[in-house]
Motif scaffolding. Sequence first.
Motif, PDB file in Angstrom:
ATOM      1  N   THR A  74       0.853  -1.192   0.000  1.00  0.00           N
ATOM      2  CA  THR A  74       0.000   0.000   0.000  1.00  0.00           C
ATOM      3  C   THR A  74       0.887   1.239   0.000  1.00  0.00           C
ATOM      4  N   ALA A  75       0.355   2.334  -0.521  1.00  0.00           N
ATOM      5  CA  ALA A  75       1.094   3.597  -0.576  1.00  0.00           C
ATOM      6  C   ALA A  75       0.932   4.362   0.735  1.00  0.00           C
ATOM      7  N   LEU A  76       2.028   4.925   1.226  1.00  0.00           N
ATOM      8  CA  LEU A  76       1.979   5.735   2.448  1.00  0.00           C
ATOM      9  C   LEU A  76       1.879   7.232   2.156  1.00  0.00           C
ATOM     10  N   MET A  77       2.045   7.625   0.880  1.00  0.00           N
ATOM     11  CA  MET A  77       1.897   9.032   0.514  1.00  0.00           C
ATOM     12  C   MET A  77       1.469   9.113  -0.946  1.00  0.00           C
ATOM     13  N   GLY A  78       0.519  10.021  -1.210  1.00  0.00           N
ATOM     14  CA  GLY A  78       0.099  10.315  -2.570  1.00  0.00           C
ATOM     15  C   GLY A  78       0.290  11.790  -2.852  1.00  0.00           C
ATOM     16  N   ASP A  79      -0.224  12.239  -4.004  1.00  0.00           N
ATOM     17  CA  ASP A  79       0.022  13.611  -4.425  1.00  0.00           C
ATOM     18  C   ASP A  79      -0.601  14.653  -3.502  1.00  0.00           C
TER      19      ASP A  79
END
Length: 158
Positions: A74-79
């Motif tokens: 899973t991503a821990l930061m997006g835009d």
Amino acid sequence: MTASPVNTADLYDERGEELDSVALQFQSLGGQAHFSGPVRTIRCFEDNALVKSTLAAPGDGSVLVVDGGGSLRTALMGDMIAASAVANGWAGVVINGAIRDRLAIAELPLGVKALGSNPRKSAKDGAGEIGMDLEIDGVTFRTGAWIWCDPDGILVER
């Protein structure tokens, strides 16, 4: 006036054993290839609520180091979180884990190092801790220690 970027290879040549070098091969994913500042830390696993709230607060030129356990699930930061970091004066983010929205993040004036990317969102429960010493790839990251990042790698004060 902006200071010239510090090249990690030159810095290591100057300071050598005062610095630890991270051997793990992080990708440079932000719009700033060179970034540095005092460390702030978070440990969280597949849950980015603490990352979001921390980067929404004043960064004062700091670099947030996030130990996500190396998870690429899973991503821990997006835009949107990265844009918040820019708006709040963070120099950069180093994530031992994944981000998402790579192309948008690459356009932001923010240094970002991460292991890779995954479009999948993380949990938002707030699980994790803030402000502890982290060990990533045998290197200790302490709050307040100085960190330097560029395309060659990551150096941190011992």
